[in-house]
Design a protein around this motif. Structure first.
Motif, PDB file in Angstrom:
ATOM      1  N   GLU A  47      -3.372  -3.844  10.473  1.00 26.90           N
ATOM      2  CA  GLU A  47      -2.317  -3.019   9.891  1.00 26.90           C
ATOM      3  C   GLU A  47      -1.042  -3.196  10.708  1.00 26.90           C
ATOM      4  O   GLU A  47      -1.071  -3.152  11.935  1.00 26.90           O
ATOM      5  N   SER A  50       6.523  -1.908   9.319  1.00 26.22           N
ATOM      6  CA  SER A  50       7.623  -2.731   8.821  1.00 26.22           C
ATOM      7  C   SER A  50       8.485  -3.261   9.960  1.00 26.22           C
ATOM      8  O   SER A  50       9.149  -4.287   9.821  1.00 26.22           O
ATOM      9  N   LYS A 377      -2.189  -5.511   6.168  1.00 24.00           N
ATOM     10  CA  LYS A 377      -1.838  -4.324   5.404  1.00 24.00           C
ATOM     11  C   LYS A 377      -0.755  -3.585   6.172  1.00 24.00           C
ATOM     12  O   LYS A 377      -0.765  -3.551   7.402  1.00 24.00           O
ATOM     13  N   TYR A 378       0.184  -2.977   5.440  1.00 22.80           N
ATOM     14  CA  TYR A 378       1.288  -2.256   6.065  1.00 22.80           C
ATOM     15  C   TYR A 378       0.963  -0.776   6.118  1.00 22.80           C
ATOM     16  O   TYR A 378       0.478  -0.183   5.138  1.00 22.80           O
ATOM     17  N   THR A 379       1.233  -0.182   7.271  1.00 24.21           N
ATOM     18  CA  THR A 379       0.998   1.242   7.463  1.00 24.21           C
ATOM     19  C   THR A 379       2.151   2.017   6.864  1.00 24.21           C
ATOM     20  O   THR A 379       3.317   1.784   7.213  1.00 24.21           O
ATOM     21  N   LEU A 389       9.623  -2.040   3.539  1.00 24.16           N
ATOM     22  CA  LEU A 389       8.828  -3.182   3.948  1.00 24.16           C
ATOM     23  C   LEU A 389       9.343  -4.438   3.282  1.00 24.16           C
ATOM     24  O   LEU A 389       9.630  -4.447   2.090  1.00 24.16           O
TER      25      LEU A 389
END
Length: 400
Positions: A47, A50, A377-379, A389
């Motif tokens: 994770e 951005s 995956k972006y938090t 993002l």
């Protein structure tokens, strides 16, 4: 039969125990394999925030030269004693603001007052002697015309009068010197500024050229930077710089104002002077470091820290879309011009690269090394200050 039955019972018990142990071992192995599979699946996913990625885009990169130096006031003076004597009074102290001509300190003027009075009296006596010689000369001019005195006597009176004039002028000059010494006993500010230090106390006897205090004008500050002769050859008046004062995060703009025409004796360094854009809050003597821009070019650039060199060829880590997932990919790059993007307030060293396309999502250096193919995956953060993002490029558009 009675003898055989207990033996078979023992064998059956042992067999059941062995079968139970085998069954437990098989179950434990299956559990370990399942745990390993789960851990491997977790390790193949990461994770990111951005702020951990950025776009590779065209930037105006300025070729930079690291510089460091000392902040100095354009107007800086060391106030020294011009006459010897006892320091009777110190009017201005550290931090006091003064105007041009204000009294800073006083040296005991008694001796210099007496010398000035003596010189004035000597000048007055010389004036009287000159007036007597003038009257004698005027009288002899009338007598020589009537033949009462000789021409030799007339010449002697003229010489006496000229000598009296010279004596008077010398006495007047001596009085002016004495008057200047008396005036020098009072130390005045040569310009408006702040008292930055004091080196003598009231009651001390100071010699000529003894340091009394320092005066600085903080309205005009510049940075004195020593450069090697080789580095100074590419420096020109008007080039811009980005500096940090005493390792503060704020970046202060500066511009090359002057360049010394000669190298310093001993160190062989060449001094350049950078005029600061904003001098508010700064002090004389602070340390400054940063980069000086020598030339600007527009290149596809990424942060220098994002380029990894743990392989034979440098590469960057990018995020690209593969199917419905976003994965890490390693892209071999060729490095080009290095410098700074001075348009950014907190710019870091940048480097031009070829091998990635414009718009590619590049992982920053602080993320560390990731395995190729790892799912990203972006938090999601609930703060409105979080930047949107970046959209990763597709695998087709990021191919080298």
């Amino acid at each position: 039969m009675k003898r055989i039955k207990p033996r078979w019972i023992a064998i059956a018990v042992i067999t059941l125990a062995l079968l139970g142990g085998v069954w437990r071992a098989i179950n434990n192995k299956r559990a370990q394999q399942a745990a390993a599979t789960t851990a491997a699946a977790e390790q193949m996913q990461i994770e990111l925030l951005s702020s951990d990625v950025m776009r590779a885009e065209l930037r105006d990169v300025t070729q930079s030269l690291p510089v460091s130096g000392t902040v100095r006031a354009v107007n800086f003076a060391v106030i020294k004693a011009r006459v010897a004597g006892e320091l009777k009074e110190v009017v201005a102290r550290e931090g006091d603001a003064v105007k041009a001509g204000d009294v800073l300190a006083r040296i005991d003027p008694t001796e210099y007052q007496r010398r000035w009075q003596q010189a004035v009296e000597q000048a007055s006596a010389a004036k009287s002697q000159m007036e007597i010689a003038q009257r004698q000369w005027d009288s002899n001019k009338a007598l020589v015309g009537q033949g009462f005195i000789s021409q030799a006597a007339m010449d002697n009176s003229v010489a006496s009068y000229q000598g009296a004039i010279a004596t008077q002028k010398a006495a007047i000059a001596g009085a002016e010197v004495a008057r200047k010494a008396l005036d020098d006993a009072t130390l005045r500010a040569p310009f408006a500024g702040l008292v930055s230090g004091r080196a003598a106390q009231v009651g001390e006897r100071v010699a000529i050229d003894a340091k009394i205090m320092e005066l600085v004008d903080l309205s005009q500050l510049e940075v004195e930077v020593p450069l090697s002769p080789n580095e100074s050859m590419d420096v020109r008046v008007g080039q811009v710089a980005a500096l940090q004062i005493e390792d503060r995060k704020e970046v202060v703009g500066a511009k090359v104002k002057r360049i010394s025409p000669s190298a310093q004796t001993g160190s062989r360094s060449v001094l350049i002077y950078l005029a600061l854009d904003k001098a508010e809050g700064l002090r004389h003597g602070l340390f400054a470091k940063g980069v000086l821009g020598l030339g600007k070019s527009q290149v596809l650039a990424v942060p220098l820290s994002a380029v990894r060199t743990d392989r034979a060829q440098p590469y960057v880590q990018v995020v690209e879309r593969v199917g419905d997932q976003q994965q890490v990919a390693h892209k071999t790059v060729t490095l080009g011009m290095r410098g700074m993007d001075l348009t950014q307030p907190e710019s870091e060293p940048m480097v031009g690269v070829t091998g990635v396309n414009e718009g590619s999502t590049v992982l920053k250096g602080h993320v560390g090394a990731l395995r190729s193919g790892m799912v990203v995956k972006y938090t999601a953060l609930a703060t409105p200050l979080t930047a949107p993002l970046p959209a990763p490029a597709t695998a087709a558009s990021t191919a080298p």
